[in-house]
Design an enzyme around this catalytic site. Structure first.
Site, PDB file in Angstrom:
ATOM      1  N   ASN A 127      29.283  34.946  28.427  1.00  0.00           N
ATOM      2  CA  ASN A 127      30.209  35.658  29.308  1.00  0.00           C
ATOM      3  C   ASN A 127      30.032  35.251  30.769  1.00  0.00           C
ATOM      4  OD1 ASN A 127      31.554  36.895  27.282  1.00  0.00           O
ATOM      5  ND2 ASN A 127      30.684  38.941  27.577  1.00  0.00           N
ATOM      6  N   ASP A 163      44.986  33.602  29.360  1.00  0.00           N
ATOM      7  CA  ASP A 163      43.991  33.631  28.276  1.00  0.00           C
ATOM      8  C   ASP A 163      43.811  32.208  27.762  1.00  0.00           C
ATOM      9  OD1 ASP A 163      42.927  36.271  26.437  1.00  0.00           O
ATOM     10  OD2 ASP A 163      42.716  34.287  25.517  1.00  0.00           O
ATOM     11  N   ASN A 200      31.770  42.897  30.296  1.00  0.00           N
ATOM     12  CA  ASN A 200      30.390  43.382  30.153  1.00  0.00           C
ATOM     13  C   ASN A 200      29.393  42.239  30.000  1.00  0.00           C
ATOM     14  OD1 ASN A 200      30.385  46.194  30.342  1.00  0.00           O
ATOM     15  ND2 ASN A 200      31.313  46.398  28.308  1.00  0.00           N
ATOM     16  N   HIS A 238      26.632  50.842  34.208  1.00  0.00           N
ATOM     17  CA  HIS A 238      27.542  51.092  33.093  1.00  0.00           C
ATOM     18  C   HIS A 238      26.778  50.862  31.791  1.00  0.00           C
ATOM     19  CE1 HIS A 238      31.257  51.571  31.051  1.00  0.00           C
ATOM     20  NE2 HIS A 238      31.345  50.336  30.626  1.00  0.00           N
ATOM     21  N   ARG A 283      29.886  40.664  21.340  1.00  0.00           N
ATOM     22  CA  ARG A 283      28.667  40.156  20.689  1.00  0.00           C
ATOM     23  C   ARG A 283      28.945  39.926  19.205  1.00  0.00           C
ATOM     24  NH1 ARG A 283      22.683  42.312  20.580  1.00  0.00           N
ATOM     25  NH2 ARG A 283      23.573  44.319  21.048  1.00  0.00           N
ATOM     26  N   ARG A 325      21.482  39.612  23.142  1.00  0.00           N
ATOM     27  CA  ARG A 325      22.108  40.049  24.391  1.00  0.00           C
ATOM     28  C   ARG A 325      22.118  38.921  25.418  1.00  0.00           C
ATOM     29  NH1 ARG A 325      23.497  45.295  25.001  1.00  0.00           N
ATOM     30  NH2 ARG A 325      22.717  46.609  23.331  1.00  0.00           N
ATOM     31  N   GLY A 350      42.100  37.098  30.826  1.00  0.00           N
ATOM     32  CA  GLY A 350      41.720  37.727  29.558  1.00  0.00           C
ATOM     33  C   GLY A 350      42.852  38.664  29.170  1.00  0.00           C
ATOM     34  N   ALA A 351      43.689  38.215  28.236  1.00  0.00           N
ATOM     35  CA  ALA A 351      44.856  39.018  27.842  1.00  0.00           C
ATOM     36  C   ALA A 351      44.599  39.725  26.515  1.00  0.00           C
ATOM     37  CB  ALA A 351      46.089  38.125  27.757  1.00  0.00           C
ATOM     38  N   GLY A 352      43.341  40.076  26.278  1.00  0.00           N
ATOM     39  CA  GLY A 352      42.975  40.805  25.060  1.00  0.00           C
ATOM     40  C   GLY A 352      43.373  42.271  25.166  1.00  0.00           C
TER      41      GLY A 352
HETATM   42  O1  TXD Z   1      34.639  49.715  31.561  1.00  0.00           O
HETATM   43  C1  TXD Z   1      34.458  48.563  31.358  1.00  0.00           C
HETATM   44  N1  TXD Z   1      33.909  47.795  32.282  1.00  0.00           N
HETATM   45  C2  TXD Z   1      34.850  47.961  30.067  1.00  0.00           C
HETATM   46  C3  TXD Z   1      34.422  46.658  29.754  1.00  0.00           C
HETATM   47  C4  TXD Z   1      35.745  48.642  29.205  1.00  0.00           C
HETATM   48  C5  TXD Z   1      36.356  47.962  28.202  1.00  0.00           C
HETATM   49  C6  TXD Z   1      36.058  46.594  27.872  1.00  0.00           C
HETATM   50  N2  TXD Z   1      34.980  46.064  28.622  1.00  0.00           N
HETATM   51  C7  TXD Z   1      34.635  44.665  28.476  1.00  0.00           C
HETATM   52  O2  TXD Z   1      35.759  43.866  28.828  1.00  0.00           O
HETATM   53  C8  TXD Z   1      34.275  44.251  27.067  1.00  0.00           C
HETATM   54  O3  TXD Z   1      32.937  44.559  26.772  1.00  0.00           O
HETATM   55  C9  TXD Z   1      34.504  42.766  27.157  1.00  0.00           C
HETATM   56  O4  TXD Z   1      33.419  42.125  27.803  1.00  0.00           O
HETATM   57  C10 TXD Z   1      35.743  42.657  28.070  1.00  0.00           C
HETATM   58  C11 TXD Z   1      37.043  42.499  27.327  1.00  0.00           C
HETATM   59  O5  TXD Z   1      37.186  43.524  26.395  1.00  0.00           O
HETATM   60  P1  TXD Z   1      38.451  43.563  25.402  1.00  0.00           P
HETATM   61  O6  TXD Z   1      38.311  44.744  24.547  1.00  0.00           O
HETATM   62  O7  TXD Z   1      39.702  43.384  26.182  1.00  0.00           O
HETATM   63  O8  TXD Z   1      38.155  42.245  24.539  1.00  0.00           O
HETATM   64  P2  TXD Z   1      39.158  41.275  23.812  1.00  0.00           P
HETATM   65  O9  TXD Z   1      40.313  42.027  23.257  1.00  0.00           O
HETATM   66  O10 TXD Z   1      38.325  40.443  22.920  1.00  0.00           O
HETATM   67  O11 TXD Z   1      39.727  40.362  24.994  1.00  0.00           O
HETATM   68  C12 TXD Z   1      38.987  39.400  25.663  1.00  0.00           C
HETATM   69  C13 TXD Z   1      39.903  38.216  25.875  1.00  0.00           C
HETATM   70  C14 TXD Z   1      40.304  37.500  24.584  1.00  0.00           C
HETATM   71  O12 TXD Z   1      41.711  37.498  24.438  1.00  0.00           O
HETATM   72  C15 TXD Z   1      39.757  36.079  24.766  1.00  0.00           C
HETATM   73  O13 TXD Z   1      40.593  35.086  24.194  1.00  0.00           O
HETATM   74  C16 TXD Z   1      39.755  35.984  26.278  1.00  0.00           C
HETATM   75  O14 TXD Z   1      39.259  37.251  26.711  1.00  0.00           O
HETATM   76  N3  TXD Z   1      38.954  34.906  26.824  1.00  0.00           N
HETATM   77  C17 TXD Z   1      39.313  34.229  27.916  1.00  0.00           C
HETATM   78  N4  TXD Z   1      40.392  34.349  28.711  1.00  0.00           N
HETATM   79  C18 TXD Z   1      40.498  33.481  29.740  1.00  0.00           C
HETATM   80  N5  TXD Z   1      39.583  32.549  30.031  1.00  0.00           N
HETATM   81  C19 TXD Z   1      38.489  32.392  29.244  1.00  0.00           C
HETATM   82  N6  TXD Z   1      37.578  31.450  29.524  1.00  0.00           N
HETATM   83  C20 TXD Z   1      38.317  33.254  28.131  1.00  0.00           C
HETATM   84  N7  TXD Z   1      37.386  33.392  27.171  1.00  0.00           N
HETATM   85  C21 TXD Z   1      37.768  34.398  26.361  1.00  0.00           C
END
Ligand code: TXD
Length: 311
Positions: free
Chosen positions: A94, A32, A119, A174, A81, A87, A8-10
């Site tokens: 996820n 990603d 999450n 959390h 979401r 949910r 996940g490179a978001g």
């Molecule tokens: O403290 C904590 N635990 C958290 C949790 C703090 C911050 C973010 N938190 C959770 O992490 C948030 O609720 C999300 O469930 C994740 C990721 O959050 P982020 O803000 O980084 O979301 P993004 O920017 O949407 O990035 C998610 C990336 C996105 O680039 C998708 O293309 C990618 O996940 N993605 C995948 N990557 C690899 N493999 C698969 N299957 C895949 N599906 C989506």
């Protein structure tokens, strides 16, 4: 050189890579599903390394094979979401993403330690452990360092004292039912309650509980990522340097704090084996009641997961 792969490179994943690269702690892989995005972010970050004088290899890929031989796998992959999504819908989506990320990467890195961020955090960490069938020391969730850091930041803002002097411990699930332990929190050893007036302290606790929502409201799109990513980098550093650092993390409970077969935010000692041990604080009746309430909320989500996924 150690190797850390981030699935996940978001926002959170890429920012974790940024904090880690600055520490020159490990070579990094960003994975990603979006084509070109992890490659682009990795190359951009790699090109920053000569400026900050760090020798770190950073690679982006859409293929789990690139993660081969990782010491740590950090999972931030997931979807937010969307309108109309319940949910449970999000939980299912996820769970599929995190389950696949964990089992696929394990094939390429049989000795890796897993740090989960996606999450709903406690439940995704639970799923990763169940799907991989790894021993509990090798799957840890990130939440408590972030929640505690928020509380520390708010205490610093209120008192003007250096964040270095401020120790706060936020445990539990959390979510809104997180458990800030004020009795165990202090400023340079002085209990918080003795340093900050009761009404001000209460306001800090409330703001901490709603810390995630406060950022979401400000950003409008997306959620916090700098602080979560910093927390994640601290965990990776503690593991790779075998620091035996005690920090709040989500860990699999096997009787500690009277909790069983669930992930929950507790003080954890992080070392080269991952979760070296769970540290048990003595809790008074009020704290125990908060723990129980928080645990019940986490258990609900675990139960919802069990209805959607079999492992
Ligand atoms: O403290 C904590 N635990 C958290 C949790 C703090 C911050 C973010 N938190 C959770 O992490 C948030 O609720 C999300 O469930 C994740 C990721 O959050 P982020 O803000 O980084 O979301 P993004 O920017 O949407 O990035 C998610 C990336 C996105 O680039 C998708 O293309 C990618 O996940 N993605 C995948 N990557 C690899 N493999 C698969 N299957 C895949 N599906 C989506």
């Amino acid at each position: 050189m150690n190797k850390i792969s981030i699935i996940g490179a978001g926002m959170t994943g890429a920012t974790t890579a940024h904090w880690l690269a600055e520490r020159e702690l490990a070579d990094l892989v960003l994975v990603d599903v979006v084509e070109g995005m992890p490659q682009g972010k990795a190359l951009d970050m790699l090109e920053a390394m000569p400026v900050v004088n760090k020798d770190v290899e950073i690679v982006g890929s859409n293929d789990y094979a690139a993660t081969k031989g990782s010491d740590i796998i950090i999972i931030t992959a997931g979807l937010p979401r969307k309108p109309g999504m319940s949910r449970d819908d999000l939980l299912k989506v996820n769970a599929e993403i995190v389950g696949k990320a964990a089992t696929e990467t394990l094939k390429h890195s049989p000795d890796a330690i897993f740090v989960v961020l996606t999450n709903p955090l406690d439940t995704m960490a639970y799923l990763a452990m169940k799907m991989t069938k790894l021993p509990r020391n090798r799957v840890i969730g990130q939440a408590g360092i972030l929640d505690s850091a928020r509380m520390r930041a708010f205490v610093a803002m209120e008192t003007g004292v250096s964040v270095e002097n401020i120790n706060c411990y936020v445990l539990g699930g959390h979510g809104d039912e997180m458990v800030p332990l004020t009795r165990h929190s202090n400023i340079a050893g002085i209990p918080l309650k003795d340093y900050i007036p009761a009404d001000k302290l209460e306001a800090i606790l409330n703001r901490t509980r709603k810390g995630g929502g406060e950022i979401i409201n400000l950003l409008k799109t997306g959620s916090a990522f700098y602080a979560p990513a910093a927390a994640c980098a601290q965990m990776a550093e503690a593991i790779l340097k075998n620091k035996n650092l005690i920090v709040p993390c989500a860990a699999y409970m096997d009787g500690e704090y009277d909790l069983k077969d669930m992930f929950f935010g507790v003080p954890v000692m992080l070392g080269r084996n991952g979760m070296e041990k769970i540290v048990e604080y003595s809790l008074d009746e009020a704290e125990k009641a908060m723990f129980e309430k928080s645990a019940a909320a986490v258990k609900d989500t675990h139960e919802a997961l069990k209805k959607l996924v079999s492992f």
